[in-house]
Design an enzyme around this catalytic site. Sequence first.
Site, PDB file in Angstrom:
ATOM      1  N   LYS A  16       0.829  -1.210   0.000  1.00 21.57           N
ATOM      2  CA  LYS A  16       0.000   0.000   0.000  1.00 21.57           C
ATOM      3  C   LYS A  16       0.859   1.253   0.000  1.00 21.57           C
ATOM      4  O   LYS A  16       0.473   2.273  -0.570  1.00 21.57           O
ATOM      5  CB  LYS A  16      -0.971  -0.006   1.188  1.00 21.57           C
ATOM      6  CG  LYS A  16      -2.105  -0.997   1.007  1.00 21.57           C
ATOM      7  CD  LYS A  16      -3.335  -0.605   1.802  1.00 21.57           C
ATOM      8  CE  LYS A  16      -4.501  -1.512   1.454  1.00 21.57           C
ATOM      9  NZ  LYS A  16      -5.656  -1.335   2.320  1.00 21.57           N
ATOM     10  N   LYS A  55      -3.219 -11.337  -6.309  1.00 20.99           N
ATOM     11  CA  LYS A  55      -4.540 -11.637  -5.739  1.00 20.99           C
ATOM     12  C   LYS A  55      -5.609 -10.744  -6.382  1.00 20.99           C
ATOM     13  O   LYS A  55      -5.318  -9.641  -6.840  1.00 20.99           O
ATOM     14  CB  LYS A  55      -4.531 -11.476  -4.215  1.00 20.99           C
ATOM     15  CG  LYS A  55      -4.611 -10.064  -3.711  1.00 20.99           C
ATOM     16  CD  LYS A  55      -4.933 -10.045  -2.204  1.00 20.99           C
ATOM     17  CE  LYS A  55      -4.973  -8.593  -1.726  1.00 20.99           C
ATOM     18  NZ  LYS A  55      -5.374  -8.414  -0.352  1.00 20.99           N
ATOM     19  N   LYS A  77     -10.202  -5.499  -4.970  1.00 20.24           N
ATOM     20  CA  LYS A  77     -11.241  -4.541  -5.382  1.00 20.24           C
ATOM     21  C   LYS A  77     -10.639  -3.195  -5.762  1.00 20.24           C
ATOM     22  O   LYS A  77     -11.289  -2.374  -6.370  1.00 20.24           O
ATOM     23  CB  LYS A  77     -12.291  -4.388  -4.291  1.00 20.24           C
ATOM     24  CG  LYS A  77     -11.755  -4.019  -2.927  1.00 20.24           C
ATOM     25  CD  LYS A  77     -12.803  -4.263  -1.830  1.00 20.24           C
ATOM     26  CE  LYS A  77     -12.145  -4.272  -0.464  1.00 20.24           C
ATOM     27  NZ  LYS A  77     -12.718  -5.127   0.512  1.00 20.24           N
TER      28      LYS A  77
HETATM   29  P1  TYM Z   1     -10.082  -7.064   3.530  1.00 19.87           P
HETATM   30  O1  TYM Z   1     -11.195  -6.118   3.790  1.00 19.87           O
HETATM   31  O2  TYM Z   1      -9.047  -6.670   2.531  1.00 19.87           O
HETATM   32  O3  TYM Z   1     -10.649  -8.464   3.085  1.00 19.87           O
HETATM   33  C1  TYM Z   1     -11.654  -9.145   3.825  1.00 19.87           C
HETATM   34  C2  TYM Z   1     -11.376 -10.636   3.807  1.00 19.87           C
HETATM   35  O4  TYM Z   1     -11.308 -11.112   2.452  1.00 19.87           O
HETATM   36  C3  TYM Z   1     -10.118 -11.862   2.269  1.00 19.87           C
HETATM   37  N1  TYM Z   1      -9.653 -11.673   0.873  1.00 19.87           N
HETATM   38  C4  TYM Z   1      -9.394 -12.666   0.016  1.00 19.87           C
HETATM   39  N2  TYM Z   1      -9.479 -14.004   0.140  1.00 19.87           N
HETATM   40  C5  TYM Z   1      -9.159 -14.757  -0.937  1.00 19.87           C
HETATM   41  N3  TYM Z   1      -8.779 -14.248  -2.132  1.00 19.87           N
HETATM   42  C6  TYM Z   1      -8.661 -12.912  -2.304  1.00 19.87           C
HETATM   43  N4  TYM Z   1      -8.292 -12.437  -3.485  1.00 19.87           N
HETATM   44  C7  TYM Z   1      -8.987 -12.050  -1.194  1.00 19.87           C
HETATM   45  N5  TYM Z   1      -8.998 -10.706  -1.022  1.00 19.87           N
HETATM   46  C8  TYM Z   1      -9.389 -10.500   0.256  1.00 19.87           C
HETATM   47  C9  TYM Z   1      -9.136 -11.271   3.276  1.00 19.87           C
HETATM   48  O5  TYM Z   1      -8.114 -12.181   3.603  1.00 19.87           O
HETATM   49  C10 TYM Z   1     -10.030 -10.997   4.451  1.00 19.87           C
HETATM   50  O6  TYM Z   1     -10.195 -12.152   5.239  1.00 19.87           O
HETATM   51  N6  TYM Z   1      -7.241  -6.202   7.540  1.00 19.87           N
HETATM   52  C11 TYM Z   1      -8.405  -6.915   7.032  1.00 19.87           C
HETATM   53  C12 TYM Z   1      -9.689  -6.511   7.711  1.00 19.87           C
HETATM   54  C13 TYM Z   1      -9.642  -6.631   9.193  1.00 19.87           C
HETATM   55  C14 TYM Z   1      -9.667  -7.845   9.937  1.00 19.87           C
HETATM   56  C15 TYM Z   1      -9.656  -7.445  11.308  1.00 19.87           C
HETATM   57  C16 TYM Z   1      -9.704  -9.192   9.569  1.00 19.87           C
HETATM   58  C17 TYM Z   1      -9.623  -5.598  10.077  1.00 19.87           C
HETATM   59  N7  TYM Z   1      -9.628  -6.089  11.351  1.00 19.87           N
HETATM   60  C18 TYM Z   1      -9.690  -8.409  12.323  1.00 19.87           C
HETATM   61  C19 TYM Z   1      -9.740 -10.145  10.598  1.00 19.87           C
HETATM   62  C20 TYM Z   1      -9.725  -9.756  11.948  1.00 19.87           C
HETATM   63  C21 TYM Z   1      -8.562  -6.590   5.560  1.00 19.87           C
HETATM   64  O7  TYM Z   1      -8.069  -5.598   5.076  1.00 19.87           O
HETATM   65  O8  TYM Z   1      -9.379  -7.453   4.899  1.00 19.87           O
END
Ligand code: TYM
Length: 335
Positions: free
Chosen positions: A118, A200, A203
């Site tokens: 990022k 990966k 979005k």
């Molecule tokens: P975020 O919002 O980017 O994504 C949410 C969840 O989706 C999963 N994910 C994917 N899984 C498979 N293939 C992909 N291409 C893909 N893109 C995203 C992510 O692994 C995630 O599980 N930091 C986290 C959000 C967060 C969080 C937390 C998660 C904040 N606090 C506490 C768990 C516990 C994030 O940015 O996810």
Amino acid sequence: MENTAPRKKRALSCIQPSGVPTLGNYLGALRNWVGMQDEFECFFAVADLHAITVRQEPAKLRQQIREMFALLLAIGLDPEKSLLFVQSQVPAHSQLAWLLACHTQFGELSRMTQFKDKAQKHADNINLGLFAYPSLMAADILLYQPDVVPVGADQKQHVELTRNIAERFNGLYGNVFTVPEPYIMKTGARVRSLQEPTRKMSKSDENQYAYVSLKDDPDTVMRKFRRAVTDSEAQVRYAEGKDGINNLMEIYSACTGDSLEAVEAAFAGKGYGDFKQAVGEAVVEVLRPIQERFARYMQDKGQLDSLMKQGAERASLASRRTLDKAMKKMGFVLV
Ligand code: TYM
């Protein structure tokens, strides 16, 4: 009579409301949350405080928070079974994040892949929040004492860091936090870009053909799969070096429940055109009911707001307990 049933294991996870989630978010994370609701005591949140580590437009952010909450309901999360809430509505997250930031090392944060990615993408805004992001994520998790954190593979590093922070804190002050395990599903854990299948699916990709959004209509979904990058071998088989086809096979398998071997057998002798068509159709069928329910929730703002409020109240109570304990153990004076 005393309740002697063993306590259900706890699960917690969050998703950022930064744009419409992709098929990757759904197959890698959201869908698994739905399946966990009976076996685990679940906590799921919209991580809106995380979204502001990159610049957001206020009106758009407000809309995206509502939409993400509605989407959690639309995919089948049930507020009677799981605690669903919005992170910024529960003050303990920001409060514990500071305590944990003071127990997180500069070196640890510098090694986070997501920070490096990022920082490169938003070189004009490498702010302190972006760097400290994992301490806030650790707070999200540790406040609710979960045993497992269901995430996609890209978040594993952050959960590992959370474990280190929890162990460090417990070592210094006595047992305050449960040390949680990452919980990563085999299929769908790493859904890749349809255009650059070594990366990966994200979005925030500038190329819309790289990802499928959960809001894409059937025509758009089919078009995106038709354009997906493959290879010149023209054989539907899972093998090293066939990143594009491997990704499509994994998506198909995650949507239909068929094993990769079964997919190979079903498409033996068929061309990529047929296969892409089938993958597109499988995805359309998965999205259809979600999109219908999403539209209904978005029409009823009153219901959405009242569910958010209930979630915030319950989460505030649950998180306050852990925050108080952590503060007391550290030597703060609670009144
Ligand atoms: P975020 O919002 O980017 O994504 C949410 C969840 O989706 C999963 N994910 C994917 N899984 C498979 N293939 C992909 N291409 C893909 N893109 C995203 C992510 O692994 C995630 O599980 N930091 C986290 C959000 C967060 C969080 C937390 C998660 C904040 N606090 C506490 C768990 C516990 C994030 O940015 O996810």
